[in-house]
Design an enzyme around this catalytic site. Structure first.
Site, PDB file in Angstrom:
ATOM      1  N   ARG A  47      43.773 -21.624  32.213  1.00  0.00           N
ATOM      2  CA  ARG A  47      42.765 -23.092  32.612  1.00  0.00           C
ATOM      3  C   ARG A  47      44.314 -23.447  32.134  1.00  0.00           C
ATOM      4  O   ARG A  47      44.760 -24.419  32.362  1.00  0.00           O
ATOM      5  CB  ARG A  47      42.054 -23.535  31.933  1.00  0.00           C
ATOM      6  CG  ARG A  47      40.909 -24.680  32.497  1.00  0.00           C
ATOM      7  CD  ARG A  47      40.063 -24.691  31.722  1.00  0.00           C
ATOM      8  NE  ARG A  47      39.093 -23.942  31.682  1.00  0.00           N
ATOM      9  CZ  ARG A  47      37.347 -24.070  32.490  1.00  0.00           C
ATOM     10  NH1 ARG A  47      37.751 -25.635  32.763  1.00  0.00           N
ATOM     11  NH2 ARG A  47      36.469 -23.956  32.641  1.00  0.00           N
ATOM     12  N   LYS A 154      33.420  -5.238  26.930  1.00  0.00           N
ATOM     13  CA  LYS A 154      32.339  -5.280  26.381  1.00  0.00           C
ATOM     14  C   LYS A 154      32.032  -6.465  26.041  1.00  0.00           C
ATOM     15  O   LYS A 154      32.612  -7.703  25.682  1.00  0.00           O
ATOM     16  CB  LYS A 154      32.029  -4.366  25.480  1.00  0.00           C
ATOM     17  CG  LYS A 154      32.770  -4.524  24.076  1.00  0.00           C
ATOM     18  CD  LYS A 154      31.796  -3.077  22.601  1.00  0.00           C
ATOM     19  CE  LYS A 154      31.479  -4.142  21.580  1.00  0.00           C
ATOM     20  NZ  LYS A 154      32.871  -4.830  20.802  1.00  0.00           N
ATOM     21  N   HIS A 184      37.325   0.332  24.049  1.00  0.00           N
ATOM     22  CA  HIS A 184      38.440   1.115  23.710  1.00  0.00           C
ATOM     23  C   HIS A 184      38.211   2.305  22.181  1.00  0.00           C
ATOM     24  O   HIS A 184      39.488   3.113  22.177  1.00  0.00           O
ATOM     25  CB  HIS A 184      38.937   0.346  22.714  1.00  0.00           C
ATOM     26  CG  HIS A 184      38.665   0.037  21.377  1.00  0.00           C
ATOM     27  ND1 HIS A 184      37.621  -0.966  21.028  1.00  0.00           N
ATOM     28  CD2 HIS A 184      39.237   0.042  20.396  1.00  0.00           C
ATOM     29  CE1 HIS A 184      37.393  -1.204  19.948  1.00  0.00           C
ATOM     30  NE2 HIS A 184      38.246  -0.535  19.387  1.00  0.00           N
ATOM     31  N   LYS A 188      41.413   6.033  22.448  1.00  0.00           N
ATOM     32  CA  LYS A 188      41.443   6.360  21.047  1.00  0.00           C
ATOM     33  C   LYS A 188      41.736   8.372  21.339  1.00  0.00           C
ATOM     34  O   LYS A 188      41.436   8.608  21.330  1.00  0.00           O
ATOM     35  CB  LYS A 188      40.718   6.185  19.735  1.00  0.00           C
ATOM     36  CG  LYS A 188      40.656   4.624  19.362  1.00  0.00           C
ATOM     37  CD  LYS A 188      39.878   4.513  18.043  1.00  0.00           C
ATOM     38  CE  LYS A 188      38.967   3.257  18.019  1.00  0.00           C
ATOM     39  NZ  LYS A 188      40.233   2.174  17.239  1.00  0.00           N
ATOM     40  N   GLU A 222      34.063  -0.691   8.422  1.00  0.00           N
ATOM     41  CA  GLU A 222      35.406  -1.215   8.502  1.00  0.00           C
ATOM     42  C   GLU A 222      35.307  -2.161   6.862  1.00  0.00           C
ATOM     43  O   GLU A 222      33.966  -2.273   6.619  1.00  0.00           O
ATOM     44  CB  GLU A 222      35.365  -2.810   9.966  1.00  0.00           C
ATOM     45  CG  GLU A 222      34.894  -1.748  10.983  1.00  0.00           C
ATOM     46  CD  GLU A 222      35.027  -2.890  12.345  1.00  0.00           C
ATOM     47  OE1 GLU A 222      36.599  -3.538  12.364  1.00  0.00           O
ATOM     48  OE2 GLU A 222      34.025  -3.051  12.629  1.00  0.00           O
ATOM     49  N   ASP A 241      27.565  -5.060  19.313  1.00  0.00           N
ATOM     50  CA  ASP A 241      28.374  -4.468  18.668  1.00  0.00           C
ATOM     51  C   ASP A 241      29.191  -3.194  18.910  1.00  0.00           C
ATOM     52  O   ASP A 241      30.218  -3.057  19.517  1.00  0.00           O
ATOM     53  CB  ASP A 241      29.121  -5.493  17.891  1.00  0.00           C
ATOM     54  CG  ASP A 241      30.792  -5.964  17.497  1.00  0.00           C
ATOM     55  OD1 ASP A 241      30.756  -5.874  18.145  1.00  0.00           O
ATOM     56  OD2 ASP A 241      31.045  -5.300  16.827  1.00  0.00           O
ATOM     57  N   HIS A 246      30.580   2.411  20.908  1.00  0.00           N
ATOM     58  CA  HIS A 246      32.147   3.356  20.764  1.00  0.00           C
ATOM     59  C   HIS A 246      31.201   3.749  19.762  1.00  0.00           C
ATOM     60  O   HIS A 246      31.477   5.361  20.125  1.00  0.00           O
ATOM     61  CB  HIS A 246      32.492   2.157  19.311  1.00  0.00           C
ATOM     62  CG  HIS A 246      33.461   1.081  20.329  1.00  0.00           C
ATOM     63  ND1 HIS A 246      33.282   1.094  21.066  1.00  0.00           N
ATOM     64  CD2 HIS A 246      33.356   0.026  18.935  1.00  0.00           C
ATOM     65  CE1 HIS A 246      33.785  -0.168  21.295  1.00  0.00           C
ATOM     66  NE2 HIS A 246      33.837  -0.697  20.295  1.00  0.00           N
ATOM     67  N   LYS A 346      30.220  -3.721   8.352  1.00  0.00           N
ATOM     68  CA  LYS A 346      31.648  -5.097   8.503  1.00  0.00           C
ATOM     69  C   LYS A 346      31.508  -5.153   7.025  1.00  0.00           C
ATOM     70  O   LYS A 346      30.486  -4.314   6.163  1.00  0.00           O
ATOM     71  CB  LYS A 346      31.095  -5.929   8.637  1.00  0.00           C
ATOM     72  CG  LYS A 346      31.514  -6.028  10.183  1.00  0.00           C
ATOM     73  CD  LYS A 346      32.215  -6.724  10.805  1.00  0.00           C
ATOM     74  CE  LYS A 346      32.437  -6.770  12.587  1.00  0.00           C
ATOM     75  NZ  LYS A 346      34.006  -5.785  13.356  1.00  0.00           N
TER      76      LYS A 346
END
Ligand code: BG6
Length: 508
Positions: A47, A154, A184, A188, A222, A241, A246, A346
């Site tokens: 846009r 996703k 993704h 890997k 993470e 998530d 994954h 996380k």
């Protein structure tokens, strides 16, 4: 390596982060390695009103900032940017698609492409349907002349019902073999290497079952928090998530039967069978089999780290999990009775993703060992960072008697000379260009994964008394997650100590 047919890649959402940080640098890497088709063009759609020339400048800067190529010299980037174009339009307005079609056809004629188009929907998921509807209405997903492929990212829905709805709606417009759902993690290198480790070696497979394996553990930790994505994350949480996609894909590749061939469907059929064999967790068992947590503020190496509820975009009374650990079983002949433990979070002490195969101890303990140490072998597949494989086994400590020491046999990808581990997006984009959907999630896999998670989602929604444990940022999550692990003396593997009370210290 095969080169794809001539094609045009159209990136919707081209002014966003995904395009500039991942997609364009990945395509640049493919070009540097001579893996792009002889003739191709990339059209960014968005846009934002910018010219093709400004788009080229912006993408060239992104390549310098984010490319993993060592050689990012100016001439190479300039020649790469000459095949980039920008087309400004409102993705949601049907009216713009005829103009896009004209622009695509002009570009096609200019390059002599022959009608092969890939549409990458690097947009919020709420746009997938409207873009697909508009592409179909404009005849752009019609494969009469050349292939037409659509890539989506996703989340593929929010739960079982919305996942099914999304698939059904997409199927009304395009066929399943035109859809490439990106996970993704499957891009890997080390995740793909799971297939090679298991099925190209004679030494592992005979042991890869309930007779020799005590338990399987998969961790994806993470150290970062939610960063700028608080708004998205707060309506998602770790289960949606990371686990739905994954982690379950890694479970699938770890637990699957040998496929009959390397055909995309042969492999995905085996992963699907694993998902179909996941023992459903009853709603009343969720509190016992699933531990969820949320990071709280803490001090890491003397620096204050914000707690989740104080992150931008997050509700102050949020009950979204930033950590989840699940214990489950796979009901089939290979895995019956073997517990699988998966966890992700996380703001844990470090970034590490690994799969740990814990073998059963020897039936009789002949040798003396350090007090409290359990005799057992482990095979650790390190997905990231420091990609590699580690085997832990017992050895005689030199000297008198028969004292036993656990030692490491360690392979690191980085020790291979002249090997560069390609980024996940490089691999996946190249596969879409070749029409190879092996490393993409199929509709039935996605739905079966949602089905497994449904009782957990329902239990959390219906029973506010199921605890969400706070854990200080920089620690390994709620201590209650240790209670999941069956058996006296067994714990999760901790690749490094808690950060909060110690400096980072990795003992891989
Ligand atoms: C994404 C999640 O899919 O994967 C992120 O949405 C997460 O929340 C990321 O940070 C992790 O990917 P990687 O490759 O860094 O392990």
């Amino acid at each position: 390596m095969e080169n794809p047919k001539n094609l045009i890649i159209v990136i919707f959402g081209a002014s966003g982060d995904l395009a500039s940080r991942k997609l364009i640098p990945a395509i640049f890497s493919l070009k540097s390695q001579k893996l792009m088709p002889e003739k191709y063009a990339i059209i960014g759609v968005g846009r934002t009103k910018i010219s093709t020339s400004d788009f080229r400048t912006k993408m060239s800067e992104s390549i310098v900032a984010f490319s993993e190529e060592k050689e990012t010299d100016k001439t190479l980037i300039t020649s790469f940017s000459e095949d980039l174009y920008y087309h400004s339009m409102d993705n949601s307005a049907a009216g713009g698609y005829d103009e896009l079609k004209t622009f695509l056809h002009e570009t096609d004629d200019k390059y002599g492409i022959g009608g092969n188009y890939i549409f990458y929907l690097a947009t919020p998921p709420s746009m997938y349907e409207v873009i697909s509807v508009n592409l179909a209405a404009a005849g752009l997903s019609d494969q009469q002349k050349g292939f037409r492929r659509v890539i989506i990212e996703k989340p593929f829905g929010y739960d079982l019902e919305s996942g099914r709805k999304l698939n059904a709606r997409l199927h009304e417009l395009i066929s399943e073999d035109q859809i490439y759902r990106i996970d993704h993690y499957l891009g890997k290198e080390t995740v793909q290497n799971l297939l090679v480790t298991r099925f190209s070696n004679g030494i592992f497979e005979p042991l890869w079952n309930r007779n020799y394996i005590h338990r399987v553990e998969i961790t994806s930790a993470e150290s970062i928090g939610v960063e700028e994505r608080g708004g998205y994350y707060d309506s998602s949480g770790a289960l949606r998530d990371m686990v739905q996609n994954h982690l379950l894909q890694m479970v699938g590749l770890t637990a699957m039967e040998p496929p009959s061939s390397l055909d995309a469907d042969a492999i995905r059929n085996e992963v699907l069978k694993v998902f179909q064999s996941l023992q459903p967790i009853k709603e009343e068992d969720v509190a016992k089999q699933v531990i969820r947590g949320q990071y709280t503020g803490s001090l890491i190496r003397g620096e204050c780290v914000t707690g989740y509820r104080n992150e931008k975009g997050v509700a102050v009374d949020s009950r979204t999990e930033t950590y989840v650990a699940v214990k489950f079983f796979i009901n089939n002949w290979r895995w019956g009775g073997v517990p699988f433990y998966i966890r992700t979070g996380k703001r844990l002490p470090t970034r590490v993703t690994e799969i740990v195969i814990h073998f059963k101890p020897t039936p009789h303990h002949l040798f003396q060992r350090e007090a409290g140490k359990m005799p057992a072998n482990q095979l650790i597949i390190r997905i990231q960072p420091d990609e590699g494989i580690l085997v832990k086994f017992d050895m005689k400590e030199p000297g008198a008697g028969f004292n036993v020491k656990n030692v490491n046999m360690d392979f690191h990808y980085k020790d291979l000379a002249n090997i560069r581990v390609p980024s996940a997006y490089e691999r996946l984009l190249h596969d879409v260009m070749l029409g190879d959907s092996t490393l993409f999630s199929r509709d039935d896999e996605v739905e079966t994964a949602w089905k497994f998670l449904e009782p957990i989602q329902k239990a959390w929604a219906n029973n506010p008394e199921i605890k969400i444990f706070g854990y200080p940022a920089g620690t390994w999550g709620p201590e209650h997650a240790n209670d999941l692990i069956e058996g006296e003396g067994y714990t999760w593997r901790y690749p490094c100590k808690n950060l909060a009370d110690d400096e980072l210290y990795c003992e891989l």
